[in-house]
Motif scaffolding. Structure first.
Motif, PDB file in Angstrom:
ATOM      1  N   ALA A  34       5.452  -3.788 -14.818  1.00 31.73           N
ATOM      2  CA  ALA A  34       4.390  -3.329 -15.721  1.00 31.73           C
ATOM      3  C   ALA A  34       5.053  -2.534 -16.835  1.00 31.73           C
ATOM      4  CB  ALA A  34       3.375  -2.477 -14.977  1.00 31.73           C
ATOM      5  N   THR A  35       5.008  -3.044 -18.041  1.00 30.53           N
ATOM      6  CA  THR A  35       5.678  -2.378 -19.151  1.00 30.53           C
ATOM      7  C   THR A  35       4.765  -1.352 -19.805  1.00 30.53           C
ATOM      8  OG1 THR A  35       5.126  -4.357 -20.462  1.00 30.53           O
ATOM      9  CG2 THR A  35       7.390  -4.139 -19.703  1.00 30.53           C
ATOM     10  N   THR A  36       5.370  -0.237 -20.195  1.00 34.85           N
ATOM     11  CA  THR A  36       4.626   0.793 -20.921  1.00 34.85           C
ATOM     12  C   THR A  36       4.422   0.357 -22.360  1.00 34.85           C
ATOM     13  OG1 THR A  36       6.657   1.972 -21.516  1.00 34.85           O
ATOM     14  CG2 THR A  36       5.544   2.616 -19.448  1.00 34.85           C
ATOM     15  N   CYS A  37       3.433   0.961 -23.005  1.00 32.28           N
ATOM     16  CA  CYS A  37       3.023   0.510 -24.334  1.00 32.28           C
ATOM     17  C   CYS A  37       2.661   1.713 -25.186  1.00 32.28           C
ATOM     18  CB  CYS A  37       1.826  -0.427 -24.186  1.00 32.28           C
ATOM     19  SG  CYS A  37       1.092  -0.982 -25.734  1.00 32.28           S
ATOM     20  N   GLY A  38       2.818   1.579 -26.503  1.00 32.79           N
ATOM     21  CA  GLY A  38       2.410   2.643 -27.411  1.00 32.79           C
ATOM     22  C   GLY A  38       0.933   2.954 -27.293  1.00 32.79           C
ATOM     23  N   THR A  39       0.121   1.934 -27.012  1.00 31.86           N
ATOM     24  CA  THR A  39      -1.304   2.179 -26.803  1.00 31.86           C
ATOM     25  C   THR A  39      -1.517   3.029 -25.559  1.00 31.86           C
ATOM     26  OG1 THR A  39      -1.959   0.117 -27.892  1.00 31.86           O
ATOM     27  CG2 THR A  39      -3.537   1.097 -26.379  1.00 31.86           C
ATOM     28  N   ASP A  40      -0.779   2.742 -24.479  1.00 29.79           N
ATOM     29  CA  ASP A  40      -0.862   3.581 -23.281  1.00 29.79           C
ATOM     30  C   ASP A  40      -0.525   5.034 -23.623  1.00 29.79           C
ATOM     31  OD1 ASP A  40      -1.461   1.406 -21.634  1.00 29.79           O
ATOM     32  OD2 ASP A  40       0.651   1.031 -21.183  1.00 29.79           O
ATOM     33  N   LEU A  41       0.514   5.220 -24.431  1.00 29.19           N
ATOM     34  CA  LEU A  41       0.925   6.573 -24.815  1.00 29.19           C
ATOM     35  C   LEU A  41      -0.189   7.277 -25.582  1.00 29.19           C
ATOM     36  CD1 LEU A  41       3.106   8.772 -25.017  1.00 29.19           C
ATOM     37  CD2 LEU A  41       3.895   7.653 -27.127  1.00 29.19           C
ATOM     38  N   LYS A  42      -0.796   6.575 -26.532  1.00 27.85           N
ATOM     39  CA  LYS A  42      -1.882   7.181 -27.301  1.00 27.85           C
ATOM     40  C   LYS A  42      -3.069   7.506 -26.410  1.00 27.85           C
ATOM     41  CE  LYS A  42      -2.152   3.968 -30.507  1.00 27.85           C
ATOM     42  NZ  LYS A  42      -2.580   3.254 -31.749  1.00 27.85           N
ATOM     43  N   VAL A  43      -3.408   6.604 -25.491  1.00 25.72           N
ATOM     44  CA  VAL A  43      -4.527   6.845 -24.589  1.00 25.72           C
ATOM     45  C   VAL A  43      -4.236   8.037 -23.688  1.00 25.72           C
ATOM     46  CG1 VAL A  43      -5.836   5.885 -22.655  1.00 25.72           C
ATOM     47  CG2 VAL A  43      -5.350   4.464 -24.650  1.00 25.72           C
ATOM     48  N   TRP A  44      -3.023   8.122 -23.179  1.00 27.99           N
ATOM     49  CA  TRP A  44      -2.603   9.244 -22.337  1.00 27.99           C
ATOM     50  C   TRP A  44      -2.703  10.562 -23.097  1.00 27.99           C
ATOM     51  CZ3 TRP A  44       2.224  12.037 -22.876  1.00 27.99           C
ATOM     52  CH2 TRP A  44       2.505  12.909 -21.815  1.00 27.99           C
ATOM     53  N   ARG A  45      -2.259  10.564 -24.358  1.00 24.95           N
ATOM     54  CA  ARG A  45      -2.282  11.800 -25.148  1.00 24.95           C
ATOM     55  C   ARG A  45      -3.697  12.161 -25.589  1.00 24.95           C
ATOM     56  NH1 ARG A  45       2.792  11.982 -29.269  1.00 24.95           N
ATOM     57  NH2 ARG A  45       2.178  14.170 -29.224  1.00 24.95           N
ATOM     58  N   ARG A  46      -4.524  11.151 -25.876  1.00 33.67           N
ATOM     59  CA  ARG A  46      -5.880  11.418 -26.372  1.00 33.67           C
ATOM     60  C   ARG A  46      -6.910  11.531 -25.255  1.00 33.67           C
ATOM     61  NH1 ARG A  46      -5.691   6.679 -31.068  1.00 33.67           N
ATOM     62  NH2 ARG A  46      -3.941   7.567 -32.259  1.00 33.67           N
ATOM     63  N   GLY A  47      -6.580  10.972 -24.089  1.00 32.10           N
ATOM     64  CA  GLY A  47      -7.498  11.056 -22.969  1.00 32.10           C
ATOM     65  C   GLY A  47      -8.554   9.967 -22.923  1.00 32.10           C
ATOM     66  N   GLY A  48      -8.370   8.902 -23.684  1.00 33.24           N
ATOM     67  CA  GLY A  48      -9.338   7.811 -23.660  1.00 33.24           C
ATOM     68  C   GLY A  48      -9.048   6.788 -24.735  1.00 33.24           C
ATOM     69  N   HIS A  49      -9.912   5.770 -24.804  1.00 32.33           N
ATOM     70  CA  HIS A  49      -9.776   4.703 -25.787  1.00 32.33           C
ATOM     71  C   HIS A  49     -11.170   4.234 -26.173  1.00 32.33           C
ATOM     72  CE1 HIS A  49      -8.881   0.707 -27.473  1.00 32.33           C
ATOM     73  NE2 HIS A  49      -7.660   1.137 -27.662  1.00 32.33           N
ATOM     74  N   ALA A  50     -11.360   3.965 -27.468  1.00 26.45           N
ATOM     75  CA  ALA A  50     -12.690   3.603 -27.958  1.00 26.45           C
ATOM     76  C   ALA A  50     -13.210   2.311 -27.365  1.00 26.45           C
ATOM     77  CB  ALA A  50     -12.658   3.509 -29.490  1.00 26.45           C
ATOM     78  N   LYS A  51     -12.329   1.398 -26.981  1.00 24.33           N
ATOM     79  CA  LYS A  51     -12.751   0.078 -26.519  1.00 24.33           C
ATOM     80  C   LYS A  51     -12.334  -0.238 -25.076  1.00 24.33           C
ATOM     81  CE  LYS A  51     -14.498  -2.058 -30.276  1.00 24.33           C
ATOM     82  NZ  LYS A  51     -15.787  -2.796 -30.310  1.00 24.33           N
ATOM     83  N   MET A  52     -11.102   0.090 -24.733  1.00 27.53           N
ATOM     84  CA  MET A  52     -10.510  -0.465 -23.518  1.00 27.53           C
ATOM     85  C   MET A  52     -10.877   0.256 -22.234  1.00 27.53           C
ATOM     86  SD  MET A  52      -6.686  -1.420 -24.907  1.00 27.53           S
ATOM     87  CE  MET A  52      -6.040  -1.401 -23.247  1.00 27.53           C
TER      88      MET A  52
END
Length: 379
Positions: A34-52
């Motif tokens: 399972a590869t890490t992703c910049g989106t994962d990093l942003k979600v981790w830092r922001r605490g959520g995602h608008a869509k996913m």
């Protein structure tokens, strides 16, 4: 089984959970990479995602592995098959799907939870976006199919023509993937953007018929475009040059990025600018770098409720095209896996390390500090 659960801003916990059981039409995947992703990093830092996703939720969306069990009604697959599952699938029936705008599907099914030993693949993804891993490809490379598919979708929407001068802002994995795919000619002159007509019964054989298996390898000297990459890491800029960038520039050493871009383009600005950071100020910088009549691909997703300042005079009188591009489509998922399989660019350079799942929290600290690009987690 061990699984990562996101509870909120930088609140990621590893928990013991019961292994899931696949329902009708579903597949149970034993995750091997399972590869890490910049989106994962942003979600981790922001605490959520608008869509996913919305916490608390299983975490991670890039993964590959072996089929461990089949739900009722699943055909065409066997236990033990090596597969990569995209993190979403369109419904194929809504207003947008009928117009083949699959990334805008109103019923888009998302699947999170690749940072775990097992993952259930929902039936729509099994039908439309579950693919066999080609022989000889590592599971870690196959896991990068999802982000590369998003990049290919982005290129197909960027109005790039042969000979264009393209600026890419951002040297994360996404920015580097843009360099690699563009240097291979993807999206140039509309390549890769034609209407998608995927069929369920062709999901395996379509990969073998992908145009990228017949795409000739290009030397950097014969690239279809000039590619100028801007980033903040000399090491990553070197990866960008290995991927096909014409020149790389450390933005920390450039006082005026738009001014430098104009000096590289006879005073006009780039034909196409691709923003790959998700920072509002860089969105504005991207618009400042484009020539009159050019296209700006605002690819990086910014935090919720952020805004930018835009000159209406520049937009109107310079006839700019500003594109917001989100996610991917089934066609681009197949093209991405085929591009990775072709091996014309050293995508393995994006994987800085392989680590056990117990090191996931530290891995996100390392991503935040930019000491790694992507890490392949091994459950």
């Amino acid at each position: 089984m061990l699984a990562a659960v996101l509870y909120g801003q930088e609140d990621l916990r590893l928990e013991q959970q019961a292994p899931p059981v696949p329902g009708p039409g579903e597949v149970l995947l034993r995750v091997t990479a399972a590869t890490t992703c910049g989106t994962d990093l942003k979600v981790w830092r922001r605490g959520g995602h608008a869509k996913m996703l919305k916490p608390p939720t299983r975490f991670g969306h890039e993964g590959a592995g072996h089929i461990a069990a089949l739900g009722d009604g699943v055909t065409g697959w066997q236990v033990g098959d090596r597969v990569v599952a995209n993190n979403s699938a369109p419904c194929m029936d809504c207003f947008f799907c009928q117009r083949q705008e699959y990334s805008l599907c109103t019923q888009l099914v998302f699947n999170n939870g690749t940072f775990a030993e097992f993952l259930t693949i929902p039936a729509p993804i099994v039908q439309h976006n579950l693919l066999p891993i080609p022989e000889g490809m590592s599971d870690a490379i196959a896991a990068m199919t999802e982000p590369l598919a998003c990049v290919l979708h982005g290129l197909s929407r960027s109005n790039i023509q042969s000979g264009d001068r393209v600026v890419i802002l951002g040297d994360g994995a996404i920015g580097l993937m843009f360099v690699a795919a563009l240097s291979l000619g993807y999206g140039v002159g509309g390549r890769g953007g034609e209407a998608e007509r995927t069929k369920n019964e062709e999901r395996k054989t379509e990969l073998l018929r992908s145009s990228f298996f017949s795409l000739p390898s290009r030397q950097h000297a014969n690239m279809p475009c000039e590619i100028f990459l801007f980033g903040g890491s000399s090491t990553r800029l070197q990866v960008g040059e290995a991927f096909g960038a014409s020149q790389g520039f450390n933005h920390r050493q450039v006082a005026d990025v738009p001014g430098l871009v104009k000096s590289l383009t006879n005073g006009w600005g780039a034909d196409v600018v691709i923003e790959a950071t998700g920072v509002p100020s860089v969105w504005e910088q991207a618009i400042a770098c484009v020539r009159p009549g050019g296209t700006v691909n605002l690819f990086g997703g910014c935090p919720r409720d952020t805004t930018i300042t835009l000159s209406t005079e520049q937009l109107h009188y310079s006839e700019l095209t500003l594109k917001g591009v989100f996610h991917s489509t089934p066609r681009h998922v197949r093209d991405a896996l085929a591009m990775l399989a072709a091996g014309d660019r050293p995508f393995e350079k994006l994987i800085s390390d392989e680590r056990p799942l117990k090191d996931l929290q530290q891995t996100f600290y390392d991503m935040r500090d930019r000491t790694v690009i992507k890490v392949a987690m091994r459950p």
